[in-house]
Write a protein that holds these residues in place. Structure first.
Motif, PDB file in Angstrom:
ATOM      1  N   PRO A  19       0.785  -1.141  -0.142  1.00  0.00           N
ATOM      2  CA  PRO A  19      -0.056  -0.128   0.103  1.00  0.00           C
ATOM      3  C   PRO A  19       0.845   1.430  -0.055  1.00  0.00           C
ATOM      4  N   LEU A  20       0.817   2.031  -1.050  1.00  0.00           N
ATOM      5  CA  LEU A  20       1.536   3.123  -1.124  1.00  0.00           C
ATOM      6  C   LEU A  20       0.936   4.445  -0.815  1.00  0.00           C
ATOM      7  N   PHE A  21       1.570   5.084   0.137  1.00  0.00           N
ATOM      8  CA  PHE A  21       0.919   6.508   0.716  1.00  0.00           C
ATOM      9  C   PHE A  21       0.810   7.208  -0.200  1.00  0.00           C
ATOM     10  N   ILE A  22      -0.488   7.980  -0.338  1.00  0.00           N
ATOM     11  CA  ILE A  22      -0.710   8.949  -1.486  1.00  0.00           C
ATOM     12  C   ILE A  22      -1.128   8.309  -2.883  1.00  0.00           C
ATOM     13  N   ILE A  23      -0.186   7.428  -3.027  1.00  0.00           N
ATOM     14  CA  ILE A  23      -0.280   6.931  -4.553  1.00  0.00           C
ATOM     15  C   ILE A  23      -1.163   5.856  -4.947  1.00  0.00           C
ATOM     16  N   GLY A  39      -3.857  -6.277  -4.548  1.00  0.00           N
ATOM     17  CA  GLY A  39      -3.887  -5.043  -4.640  1.00  0.00           C
ATOM     18  C   GLY A  39      -4.085  -4.390  -3.096  1.00  0.00           C
ATOM     19  N   ALA A  40      -3.444  -3.190  -2.892  1.00  0.00           N
ATOM     20  CA  ALA A  40      -3.538  -2.804  -1.361  1.00  0.00           C
ATOM     21  C   ALA A  40      -3.345  -1.472  -1.609  1.00  0.00           C
ATOM     22  N   MET A  41      -4.017  -0.580  -0.456  1.00  0.00           N
ATOM     23  CA  MET A  41      -3.809   1.025  -0.568  1.00  0.00           C
ATOM     24  C   MET A  41      -4.060   1.353   0.951  1.00  0.00           C
ATOM     25  N   PRO A  42      -3.586   2.310   1.296  1.00  0.00           N
ATOM     26  CA  PRO A  42      -3.740   2.920   2.677  1.00  0.00           C
ATOM     27  C   PRO A  42      -5.207   3.580   2.635  1.00  0.00           C
ATOM     28  N   ALA A  43      -5.837   3.306   3.735  1.00  0.00           N
ATOM     29  CA  ALA A  43      -7.053   3.975   4.074  1.00  0.00           C
ATOM     30  C   ALA A  43      -6.975   5.480   4.094  1.00  0.00           C
ATOM     31  N   LEU A  44      -6.053   5.963   4.411  1.00  0.00           N
ATOM     32  CA  LEU A  44      -5.564   7.626   4.605  1.00  0.00           C
ATOM     33  C   LEU A  44      -5.545   8.079   3.096  1.00  0.00           C
ATOM     34  N   ASN A  45      -5.227   7.201   2.099  1.00  0.00           N
ATOM     35  CA  ASN A  45      -5.314   7.955   0.903  1.00  0.00           C
ATOM     36  C   ASN A  45      -6.615   8.583   0.438  1.00  0.00           C
TER      37      ASN A  45
END
Length: 319
Positions: A19-23, A39-45
């Motif tokens: 999970p890539l922060f912002i990206i 596939g993964a992403m930060p919730a904060l994105n």
């Protein structure tokens, strides 16, 4: 290698996208899953916080549509990363959204909490926790994590300093559950090497920044293509936690990457937008020397699979 839970046991290819922060965004996550990797992403994105629900709906519906159209090759599951740090004032809201939409895999970073693990387990989610040493690995499992992501030296973003050989062998002496390895992995050969060392999955981040679907500035993507491990700087200046960054972005911000001051770790802040890290100071791992072009996520994963198969073939021919 371990006996894997159902959500990970039939993964088409043994890779988890970091999970890539912002990206990371739904477009990248969906492309990763359809191509056969987690596939993964930060919730904060998702900003504002209300956007997270919209993104979870988008991902869920897109993957369900793919599975209906392609029952012979269903998409891989997806993961949401939660920053478990006191400065993240969105954690309760974001976990509630993950529970509501039954996110298959939760990845936690910067803190292991039993209540977060319990919330995920309440609907059957798989919990993976980022660790940088054996001590943190023990603590994560004791607090209810199902699996570990061993962040070794060379990883992009918040990085560890341990050799992957040392870190994996120490964890495998006592833990036989799901284990991913992170740290300068960007080729199919490196994926195979991760499994040979005892990991179940390779955890790949930086190479995905240079894909067409990633929500990164073109200059960021091109810098990854143009750079190598010589251009990576380890510093705790930008967030209070040691991380790896691209030297060109540090120079562009008016600083000398060879003479950076040291930050006070107590000033970590992951809940707001005030930090220039990740947006202007670009996180990146040491494996980018193998990234030679900006391409689609599907093409990059196809390349990984080809390299992986070729590496296996070469090993089978050794005496």
């Amino acid at each position: 290698m371990s006996t894997l839970p159902p959500v990970l046991s039939n993964l088409p290819f043994p890779v988890i996208g970091s999970p890539l922060f912002i990206i990371s965004n739904p477009k990248l996550v969906i492309a990763q899953c359809i191509a056969g990797v987690v596939g993964a992403m930060p919730a904060l994105n998702a900003r504002p916080a209300e956007q997270l629900e919209e993104w979870l709906i988008e991902i869920t519906e897109a993957l369900a549509a793919h599975d209906r159209a392609h029952p012979d090759r269903p998409a891989a599951p997806y993961a949401i990363n939660q920053i478990v740090h006191k400065s993240n004032d969105r954690l309760a809201h974001d976990m509630a959204m993950c529970v509501k939409y039954k996110v298959p895999i939760i990845i936690t970073s910067l803190g292991a909490r039993e209540d977060i693990n319990a919330a995920a387990h309440s609907y059957g989610s798989m919990m993976l926790h980022n660790i940088i040493n054996n001590k943190h690995a023990h603590k994560a499992i004791e607090k209810g994590a199902d699996g570990l992501i061993a962040v070794a030296a060379g990883a992009g973003g918040h990085a560890g300093v341990k050799s992957p050989f040392a870190l994996i062998q120490e964890i495998r002496q006592w833990f036989d559950g799901p284990l991913a390895l992170s740290g300068a992995i960007s080729t199919g050969e490196a994926v195979l090497a991760s499994l040979a060392m005892g990991a179940d999955f390779a955890y790949i981040g930086s190479a995905f920044i240079a894909t067409e679907e990633a929500r990164a500035a073109l200059a960021y993507k091109q810098a990854i293509v143009d750079s190598s491990s010589d251009d990576i700087v380890l510093s705790n200046l930008f967030t209070g936690v040691h991380g790896n960054y691209l030297a060109p972005s540090i120079r562009n911000a008016g600083m000398d990457p060879d003479n950076l001051p040291v930050s006070d770790p107590s000033k970590m802040d992951f809940g707001g937008d005030k930090s220039k890290a990740w947006k202007d100071i670009w996180g990146c791992g040491q494996g980018i020397g193998a990234v030679t072009s900006i391409q689609t996520t599907a093409n990059y994963i196809a390349q990984l699979k080809q390299e992986y198969a070729a590496a296996r073939t070469r090993l089978l021919t050794l005496n």
